[in-house]
Design a protein around this motif. Structure first.
Motif, short mmCIF file in Angstrom:
data_model
loop_
_atom_site.label_atom_id
_atom_site.label_comp_id
_atom_site.label_asym_id
_atom_site.label_seq_id
_atom_site.Cartn_x
_atom_site.Cartn_y
_atom_site.Cartn_z
N ASN A 46 0.83 -1.21 0.00
CA ASN A 46 0.00 0.00 0.00
C ASN A 46 0.86 1.26 0.00
O ASN A 46 0.57 2.23 -0.70
CB ASN A 46 -0.94 0.00 1.21
CG ASN A 46 -1.99 -1.08 1.11
OD1 ASN A 46 -2.33 -1.55 0.01
ND2 ASN A 46 -2.51 -1.52 2.26
N TYR A 47 1.94 1.21 0.77
CA TYR A 47 2.81 2.40 0.85
C TYR A 47 3.56 2.62 -0.47
O TYR A 47 3.67 3.75 -0.95
CB TYR A 47 3.79 2.27 2.01
CG TYR A 47 4.37 3.60 2.40
CD1 TYR A 47 3.65 4.46 3.23
CD2 TYR A 47 5.59 4.02 1.92
CE1 TYR A 47 4.15 5.71 3.57
CE2 TYR A 47 6.10 5.26 2.25
CZ TYR A 47 5.38 6.11 3.08
OH TYR A 47 5.87 7.35 3.39
N GLU A 97 1.28 4.06 -3.07
CA GLU A 97 0.96 5.46 -2.77
C GLU A 97 2.10 6.39 -3.15
O GLU A 97 1.89 7.52 -3.60
CB GLU A 97 0.65 5.59 -1.28
CG GLU A 97 0.19 6.97 -0.84
CD GLU A 97 -0.04 7.06 0.66
OE1 GLU A 97 -0.05 8.18 1.18
OE2 GLU A 97 -0.19 5.99 1.31
N HIS A 98 3.35 5.91 -2.98
CA HIS A 98 4.50 6.79 -3.18
C HIS A 98 5.30 6.49 -4.45
O HIS A 98 6.34 7.11 -4.69
CB HIS A 98 5.40 6.72 -1.95
CG HIS A 98 4.75 7.33 -0.73
ND1 HIS A 98 4.76 8.67 -0.47
CD2 HIS A 98 4.03 6.76 0.26
CE1 HIS A 98 4.10 8.92 0.63
NE2 HIS A 98 3.64 7.77 1.11
#
Length: 321
Positions: A101-102, A105-106
């Motif tokens: 997920n991280y 997102e980035h």
């Protein structure tokens, strides 16, 4: 002009208590009488390593670093012959999803550089088998983090075995025994003692594998000093990759200890390289292999500030004109 993105390797010297490479030896494992309890301890170590990897990614995002090499030691004893019945991925899935997920997102570029014992041109079938197991572990981790596995593992060609030409052909022979899903993960890098840029290009072109150019390795091990004549061929090996061209940058510790990596990067050495290749690719990702890890990246960025032809996009990315 070319966009340049800087990355660094595996761990931070700036972020405290965030090692992604905590481990347990098999001797320590055997001292725990309850085997299930010992396995649970391994899993706790692996989860801690992944949680620290997430901390590192957050540290990178806070410093606008978009390119990072994860540690290949995230799961201790993952491929040990006495633990082949251990399903090490399932207990890690919740933590891997947090990483997934991280990363989504980035938009970070994440990859691996499996350790030197992963050798694909070995004549020893057992070493080849263990190498493929290790690559399968990397594949499972990438899938758990929902990262496209294509071109995510950098490898050296392997051993010279006192006959470099034969060793190159042995790589091609062994390649036929490697599953397409593992083949798809691999990039090859020129090394500092045996396989030069031209040797590595021979394999990359023959097998359709991207080549990661290591500038420092080339300076330490080359047939011809002029790498620029091969640059177009190096770039062409990336023509079917979804990722930008990747290279490694490090500086010699000293003239006497030339092959060893210095703490930081010589900015002039790096600029000399960039001025040779600017405009040949739209974007290049440069992995810093320096003892001071992220501190070396921050120092290089500081050293490059104010240089003519360098326009900064953010803290780790710039345009070279």
């Amino acid at each position: 002009m070319t966009i340049v993105r800087l990355g660094y390797v595996a761990m931070s010297v700036e972020l405290q208590n965030a090692s992604p490479s905590q481990t347990m030896t098999f001797a320590q494992f055997e001292k725990i009488k309850d085997r299930e309890a010992a396995i649970r301890k391994l899993e706790r170590i692996a989860i801690s390593n992944l949680e620290n990897s997430l901390r590192l990614l957050k540290h990178n995002a806070g410093n606008q670093i978009h390119f990072f090499r994860l540690s290949s030691r995230l799961i201790p004893l993952a491929n040990h012959q006495d633990l082949l019945d251990w399903d090490y991925i399932t207990p890690l899935m919740d933590t891997l999803r947090k990483l997934a997920n991280y990363i989504k997102e980035h938009l970070a570029r994440i990859d691996f550089h499996p350790d030197h014992f992963v050798v694909l041109n070995t004549p020893d079938k057992e070493i080849l088998r263990n190498s493929l197991k290790t690559l399968a572990m990397h594949k499972a981790l990438l899938k758990g983090m929902e990262i496209d596995t294509e071109h995510r593992c950098v490898l050296h060609v392997g051993g010279g075995y006192n006959d470099k030409e034969k060793a190159l052909e042995l790589f091609i022979h062994n390649w036929a025994y490697i599953s397409p899903s593992i083949q798809k993960m691999i990039m090859l890098e020129n090394d500092d003692t045996t396989f030069t840029v031209k040797d590595t290009l021979y394999l990359c072109e023959k097998l359709g594998v991207p080549m990661v150019f290591d500038y420092h390795h080339h300076l330490a091990n080359h047939e011809e000093n002029d790498w620029v004549t091969d640059w177009e061929r190096i770039v062409a090996t990336w023509s079917h990759s979804p990722l930008p061209v990747k290279m490694h940058i490090s500086s010699p510790r000293s003239e006497k200890d030339f092959r060893a990596h210095a703490d930081t990067i010589d900015p002039q050495m790096f600029l000399d390289f960039l001025h040779q290749i600017k405009g040949t690719v739209p974007e290049i990702h440069c992995m810093i292999e320096a003892k001071q890890k992220d501190a070396a990246l921050f120092q290089l960025a500081k050293d490059l500030q104010g240089n003519e032809g360098v326009t900064w996009i953010d803290q780790s990315s710039f345009i070279i004109e």
